[in-house]
Design a protein around this motif. Structure first.
Motif, PDB file in Angstrom:
ATOM      1  N   GLY A   1       3.387 102.005  80.381  1.00 58.00           N
ATOM      2  CA  GLY A   1       3.685 100.543  80.921  1.00 58.00           C
ATOM      3  C   GLY A   1       2.615  99.662  81.234  1.00 58.00           C
ATOM      4  N   SER A   2       1.449 100.683  82.018  1.00 63.99           N
ATOM      5  CA  SER A   2       0.246  99.870  82.378  1.00 63.99           C
ATOM      6  C   SER A   2      -0.520  99.640  81.114  1.00 63.99           C
ATOM      7  N   LEU A   3      -0.809 100.598  80.381  1.00 66.92           N
ATOM      8  CA  LEU A   3      -1.653 100.459  79.146  1.00 66.92           C
ATOM      9  C   LEU A   3      -1.091  99.352  78.167  1.00 66.92           C
ATOM     10  N   LEU A   4       0.288  99.131  78.213  1.00 68.11           N
ATOM     11  CA  LEU A   4       0.898  98.055  77.205  1.00 68.11           C
ATOM     12  C   LEU A   4       0.421  96.604  77.648  1.00 68.11           C
ATOM     13  N   VAL A   5       0.448  96.569  79.073  1.00 65.62           N
ATOM     14  CA  VAL A   5      -0.303  95.145  79.642  1.00 65.62           C
ATOM     15  C   VAL A   5      -1.383  94.667  78.975  1.00 65.62           C
ATOM     16  N   GLY A   6      -2.250  95.576  78.990  1.00 68.01           N
ATOM     17  CA  GLY A   6      -3.810  95.589  78.730  1.00 68.01           C
ATOM     18  C   GLY A   6      -3.814  95.041  77.132  1.00 68.01           C
TER      19      GLY A   6
END
Ligand code: KG4
Ligand code: ZN
Length: 331
Positions: free
Chosen positions: A85-90
């Motif tokens: 989920g964090s990777l997808l934001v970036g």
């Protein structure tokens, strides 16, 4: 080439503007404090915090570099491994921005970023090098034959070294992440007070295991029936840190010897630890290896190292474009 680096793989929202892979024009790292009370990163909270921080952090990085969006020539974003989920934001932000600006975007492996921190600090480091990448999410020994060409020769079979520090820190109520706090408190303790186990030192391979030393620490607290306090706490932490550093240094020297490298380097959050840097430096000198350790700010998660890898990829005309995707696992 002017590259914007973006890092959102865990609990730091980071952006940096780097020119020609070496010139650090700006570096912004916003650490999420929301996880401290939980003693570890809560994935849902991390993604939400990244969404709130990504635009202000990128704009602060541009302002710090005295550049505008239009000046950018490429974007590099961590696309693996990490919290999905964090990777997808970036990754989503980077793709959208690259599309809007009509410039290339490349997905960068976070571990490769930690390796490139050495190149940023020591562009003339002699290769091959053995790079100990050691953080809260990974502990690996990577032989770097050329920049961009490396092979993992050893890895942890269970916990990462930083994870073991953080979990024991949590048991002792030291907050999250605990590595730097443990280092500070350990300075006042006796590292030989408790003989914590050093697993796998004679395993015959280059893998690590940290779950044994972590469990030994937990049993020790259970036996006491309470958390250690005062001098007892300082001795406990000094002995625990000593065991972790001992394992890391012994295996790194063994790997460097077996692979006949010239240089030893380090990367990742735990590589900010002074005891590890000092001890590994001494042992490396004793065995005749050169050392190339990045500055501490480049060891902990940052976007400069991501931009540095990105510049390397972009200069080979790579462009992942809109097909770029995130992956929780290492590539
Ligand atoms: O590379 P990093 O910033 O994020 C990950 O990719 O995991 O590493 C964070 C880890 C945490 O486990 C933290 O406790 C540890 O690095 N750490 C330290 C120190 N500073 C951060 N461990 C030991 N000594 C330190 N000074
Ligand atoms: Zn990291």
């Amino acid at each position: 080439m002017l590259v914007l680096g973006i890092e959102t793989s865990c609990d730091e929202t980071a952006a940096a503007v780097v020119s020609d892979g070496r010139g650090i024009l700006s570096s912004v790292v916003a650490s999420q404090i929301v996880h401290a009370e939980y003693g570890g990163v809560v994935p849902e909270l991390a993604s939400r915090a990244h969404m709130q921080m990504i635009v202000p952090v990128v704009e602060e990085a541009l302002e710090g570099a005295d550049k505008r969006y239009d000046d950018l020539e490429g974007i590099a974003v961590t696309s693996r491994p990490g919290l999905i989920g964090s990777l997808l934001v970036g990754v989503s932000f980077a793709k959208g921005l690259a599309y809007a600006l009509g410039i290339p975007v490349v997905g960068v492996d976070h571990i490769e970023g930690h390796i490139f921190a050495t190149r940023l600090s020591h562009p003339d480091a002699r290769l091959p090098a053995m790079c100990l990448t050691v953080s809260g999410g990974h502990t690996a020994l990577v032989r770097v034959d050329e920049w961009g060409a490396h092979e993992t020769v050893g890895r942890t079979r269970d916990d990462a070294a930083g994870e073991a520090l953080d979990k024991v820190g949590k048991l002792l109520g030291l907050g999250y992440p605990a590595g730097a706090t443990i280092e500070r408190l350990a300075a006042g303790g006796n590292p030989t007070a408790i003989a914590f186990p050093r697993a796998m030192l004679d395993s015959g391979d280059l893998d690590f295991s940290f779950s044994g030393v972590k469990t030994a620490a937990r049993y020790r607290i259970d036996d006491l029936g309470r958390a250690p306090v005062g001098k007892e706490l300082l001795d406990f932490l000094a002995s625990f840190q000593e065991a972790i550093v001992d394992i890391l240094v012994t295996k790194t020297i063994e790997a460097a010897e077996r692979c006949s490298v010239v240089t030893i380097s380090i990367g990742g959050g735990v590589a900010a630890n002074e005891l590890l840097r000092g001890r590994l430096g001494e042992e490396a000198a004793r065995y005749g290896f050169e050392i190339a350790f990045p500055e501490k700010e480049l060891c902990t998660d940052n976007a400069v190292m991501i931009a540095a890898v990105g510049d390397f990829m972009l200069s080979k005309d790579m462009d992942d474009g809109l097909s770029l995707d995130a992956s929780a696992r290492a590539g």
